[in-house]
Design an enzyme around this catalytic site. Structure first.
Site, PDB file in Angstrom:
ATOM      1  N   CYS A 120       0.843  -1.224   0.119  1.00 42.38           N
ATOM      2  CA  CYS A 120      -0.095   0.117   0.090  1.00 42.38           C
ATOM      3  C   CYS A 120       0.989   1.220   0.043  1.00 42.38           C
ATOM      4  O   CYS A 120       0.509   2.389  -0.154  1.00 42.38           O
ATOM      5  CB  CYS A 120      -0.987  -0.054   1.054  1.00 42.38           C
ATOM      6  SG  CYS A 120      -2.176  -1.620   1.274  1.00 42.38           S
ATOM      7  N   HIS A 253      -3.101   7.115   2.290  1.00 40.77           N
ATOM      8  CA  HIS A 253      -3.313   5.762   1.926  1.00 40.77           C
ATOM      9  C   HIS A 253      -4.852   5.674   2.159  1.00 40.77           C
ATOM     10  O   HIS A 253      -5.124   5.690   3.613  1.00 40.77           O
ATOM     11  CB  HIS A 253      -2.419   4.748   2.009  1.00 40.77           C
ATOM     12  CG  HIS A 253      -3.145   3.467   1.946  1.00 40.77           C
ATOM     13  ND1 HIS A 253      -3.660   2.965   0.876  1.00 40.77           N
ATOM     14  CD2 HIS A 253      -3.047   2.262   2.733  1.00 40.77           C
ATOM     15  CE1 HIS A 253      -4.016   1.631   0.978  1.00 40.77           C
ATOM     16  NE2 HIS A 253      -3.904   1.460   2.240  1.00 40.77           N
ATOM     17  N   ASN A 283     -10.462  -0.281   0.162  1.00 37.97           N
ATOM     18  CA  ASN A 283      -8.616  -0.114   0.124  1.00 37.97           C
ATOM     19  C   ASN A 283      -8.192  -0.598  -1.202  1.00 37.97           C
ATOM     20  O   ASN A 283      -8.241  -1.785  -1.475  1.00 37.97           O
ATOM     21  CB  ASN A 283      -8.059  -0.702   1.582  1.00 37.97           C
ATOM     22  CG  ASN A 283      -6.633  -0.857   1.298  1.00 37.97           C
ATOM     23  OD1 ASN A 283      -5.844  -0.531   0.464  1.00 37.97           O
ATOM     24  ND2 ASN A 283      -6.038  -1.212   2.459  1.00 37.97           N
TER      25      ASN A 283
HETATM   26  O1  UT7 Z   1      -3.800  -1.351   3.489  1.00 42.09           O
HETATM   27  C1  UT7 Z   1      -2.949  -1.729   4.498  1.00 42.09           C
HETATM   28  C2  UT7 Z   1      -3.270  -1.139   5.767  1.00 42.09           C
HETATM   29  N1  UT7 Z   1      -4.574  -1.795   6.432  1.00 42.09           N
HETATM   30  C3  UT7 Z   1      -5.041  -1.303   7.285  1.00 42.09           C
HETATM   31  O2  UT7 Z   1      -4.878  -0.257   7.719  1.00 42.09           O
HETATM   32  C4  UT7 Z   1      -6.255  -2.202   7.999  1.00 42.09           C
HETATM   33  C5  UT7 Z   1      -6.014  -1.844   9.466  1.00 42.09           C
HETATM   34  N2  UT7 Z   1      -7.038  -2.430  10.532  1.00 42.09           N
HETATM   35  C6  UT7 Z   1      -8.381  -2.118  10.202  1.00 42.09           C
HETATM   36  O3  UT7 Z   1      -8.685  -1.183   9.614  1.00 42.09           O
HETATM   37  C7  UT7 Z   1      -9.342  -2.596  11.427  1.00 42.09           C
HETATM   38  O4  UT7 Z   1      -8.601  -3.340  12.197  1.00 42.09           O
HETATM   39  C8  UT7 Z   1     -10.164  -3.706  10.801  1.00 42.09           C
HETATM   40  C9  UT7 Z   1     -11.322  -2.881  10.079  1.00 42.09           C
HETATM   41  C10 UT7 Z   1      -9.533  -4.689   9.839  1.00 42.09           C
HETATM   42  C11 UT7 Z   1     -10.997  -4.682  11.948  1.00 42.09           C
HETATM   43  O5  UT7 Z   1     -11.556  -3.688  12.949  1.00 42.09           O
HETATM   44  P1  UT7 Z   1     -11.492  -3.819  14.348  1.00 42.09           P
HETATM   45  O6  UT7 Z   1     -12.438  -2.781  15.037  1.00 42.09           O
HETATM   46  O7  UT7 Z   1     -10.118  -4.034  14.794  1.00 42.09           O
HETATM   47  O8  UT7 Z   1     -12.245  -5.296  14.312  1.00 42.09           O
HETATM   48  P2  UT7 Z   1     -11.732  -6.536  14.996  1.00 42.09           P
HETATM   49  O9  UT7 Z   1     -10.696  -7.223  14.223  1.00 42.09           O
HETATM   50  O10 UT7 Z   1     -11.374  -6.213  16.461  1.00 42.09           O
HETATM   51  O11 UT7 Z   1     -13.107  -7.613  15.193  1.00 42.09           O
HETATM   52  C12 UT7 Z   1     -14.195  -6.978  16.047  1.00 42.09           C
HETATM   53  C13 UT7 Z   1     -15.240  -8.096  15.840  1.00 42.09           C
HETATM   54  C14 UT7 Z   1     -14.884  -9.374  15.884  1.00 42.09           C
HETATM   55  O12 UT7 Z   1     -15.993 -10.311  16.570  1.00 42.09           O
HETATM   56  P3  UT7 Z   1     -15.773 -10.766  18.142  1.00 42.09           P
HETATM   57  O13 UT7 Z   1     -14.506 -11.532  18.321  1.00 42.09           O
HETATM   58  O14 UT7 Z   1     -15.723  -9.404  18.628  1.00 42.09           O
HETATM   59  O15 UT7 Z   1     -17.075 -11.580  18.156  1.00 42.09           O
HETATM   60  C15 UT7 Z   1     -14.977  -9.928  14.534  1.00 42.09           C
HETATM   61  O16 UT7 Z   1     -15.039 -11.528  14.403  1.00 42.09           O
HETATM   62  O17 UT7 Z   1     -15.892  -7.825  14.454  1.00 42.09           O
HETATM   63  C16 UT7 Z   1     -15.794  -9.308  13.985  1.00 42.09           C
HETATM   64  N3  UT7 Z   1     -15.856  -8.959  12.505  1.00 42.09           N
HETATM   65  C17 UT7 Z   1     -16.799  -8.806  11.767  1.00 42.09           C
HETATM   66  N4  UT7 Z   1     -18.077  -8.754  11.895  1.00 42.09           N
HETATM   67  C18 UT7 Z   1     -18.838  -8.338  10.699  1.00 42.09           C
HETATM   68  C19 UT7 Z   1     -14.459  -8.899  11.837  1.00 42.09           C
HETATM   69  N5  UT7 Z   1     -14.857  -8.729  10.435  1.00 42.09           N
HETATM   70  C20 UT7 Z   1     -16.269  -8.546  10.278  1.00 42.09           C
HETATM   71  C21 UT7 Z   1     -17.249  -8.184   9.193  1.00 42.09           C
HETATM   72  N6  UT7 Z   1     -18.584  -8.135   9.585  1.00 42.09           N
HETATM   73  N7  UT7 Z   1     -16.911  -8.275   8.108  1.00 42.09           N
END
Ligand code: UT7
Length: 326
Positions: A120, A253, A283
């Site tokens: 990225c 980005h 993204n």
């Molecule tokens: O381009 C390179 C750079 N990339 C980035 O900058 C990405 C950086 N990271 C992020 O943007 C975020 O960490 C994410 C958007 C990927 C994830 O957000 P988060 O607030 O960190 O969520 P999480 O991974 O902690 O997941 C929270 C909950 C989980 O459920 P439980 O364990 O709390 O029950 C996941 O299983 O959300 C669940 N979850 C979803 N639920 C519905 C994860 N993906 C999804 C989904 N739909 N698509």
């Protein structure tokens, strides 16, 4: 005489129609994967993305974006003597997507062409390299492209990653100039973080060894991104002797709207001065910055003479920034 470099044209291209969160959630539900428009919008700001049909490759997207950038610059393909294409999803193992793009553009003048792989951060890497080639006097006019078909490397059974990415391309024409365009640049990497965002597969003996799909530790990447985007922005500002209030537009980005807002807040930049396209594009990795730049130029937000701060962060881990007068 010092040689500087200036962006003289921008272009971008998105394949097909936008795929909304609702539509994507319905498609994923058919595979037994549960997600929702609410979750995606709240956690990422993404509302839609574009997904290229299977027959469309990275260099096809790059071609459309490049044609538009050349038209905006008022230049013909053969006016280009350097092509740098940032991608992690090239058409082939080799030749490079840049070489394929050169052929598709019909460039016959022997212009150098190569890919840059910094995920990225790729566009900021490519722009910085092009700037150094031009400043050295070895090349005069570069086509700098970010193009990706990330949909090809997504695990459609992993809802934590497959909802985040999209396909697209953006390009700029960078030309030697007597007046400064690009004022300062900085590139960094820390390979010890390679495992937090990767596609850990390779082709060996005609087989794929490992996993050819994207894996990400989302929260670790999130924290790392906010930290290094702040640091590298300060670095290029200090290098150029420019203060944040002199910056007209931040073009980061486009990974997650929460990262964009945190970065702007930490820098002390009002949210209205951040170009945001993640809502409509998702993204698009190396394509996200030139796509955002081109959209803002074409909508009339960004004008000639504006001070722009471009910054990227991605797998490697890599990060970088470029400060420029448009
Ligand atoms: O381009 C390179 C750079 N990339 C980035 O900058 C990405 C950086 N990271 C992020 O943007 C975020 O960490 C994410 C958007 C990927 C994830 O957000 P988060 O607030 O960190 O969520 P999480 O991974 O902690 O997941 C929270 C909950 C989980 O459920 P439980 O364990 O709390 O029950 C996941 O299983 O959300 C669940 N979850 C979803 N639920 C519905 C994860 N993906 C999804 C989904 N739909 N698509």
């Amino acid at each position: 005489m010092t040689i500087f470099s200036r962006i003289i044209g921008t272009g971008s291209y998105l394949p097909g129609s936008p795929v909304s969160n609702l539509q994507l959630a319905a498609d994923l539900a058919a595979r037994g994967i549960t997600t929702s428009d609410e979750w995606i919008t709240e956690r990422t700001g993404i509302r839609a993305r574009h997904l290229a049909p299977e027959s469309v490759t990275c260099s096809d997207l790059a071609l459309e974006a490049s044609r538009r950038a050349l038209a905006a610059a008022g230049k013909a393909p053969d006016d280009i003597d350097l092509i740098i294409l940032a991608t992690s999803t090239p058409d082939l193992v080799f030749p490079s997507a840049a070489a394929l793009l050169q052929d598709k553009l019909g460039i016959k003048n022997g212009a150098a062409a190569f890919d840059v792989q910094a995920v990225c951060s790729g566009f900021v890497y490519a722009l910085t390299i092009a700037e150094k080639f031009i400043r050295s006097g070895s090349h005069h006019r570069a086509l700098v492209v970010g193009a990706e078909v990330f949909s090809r490397i997504l695990d459609w059974n992993d809802r934590g990653t497959c909802v985040l990415f999209g396909d697209g391309a953006g390009a700029v024409v960078l030309e030697a100039s007597e007046v400064p365009g690009i004022l300062s640049t900085a590139l960094h990497a820390d390979g010890s973080y390679n495992a937090i965002l990767s596609v850990p597969g390779q082709v060996c003996g005609g087989r794929v060894i490992g996993t050819p799909l994207l894996q990400m530790e989302g929260q670790t990447v999130f924290k790392f991104a906010v930290k290094v985007l702040h640091e590298v922005a300060q670095e290029v500002l200090a290098q150029a002797g420019v203060t944040i209030d002199q910056v007209d537009w931040l073009i980061p980005h486009q990974a997650n709207i929460r990262i964009l807002h945190s970065t702007a807040k930490k820098l002390g930049l009002p949210a209205e001065r951040v170009i945001i396209t993640v809502e409509q594009h998702g993204n698009t990795s190396a394509a996200s910055i030139p796509l955002a730049l081109d959209e803002a130029v074409r909508s009339g937000k960004i004008r000639r003479g504006d001070m722009l701060l471009l910054e990227g962060v991605g797998g490697g881990f890599t990060w970088g920034a470029a400060l420029l007068k448009f």
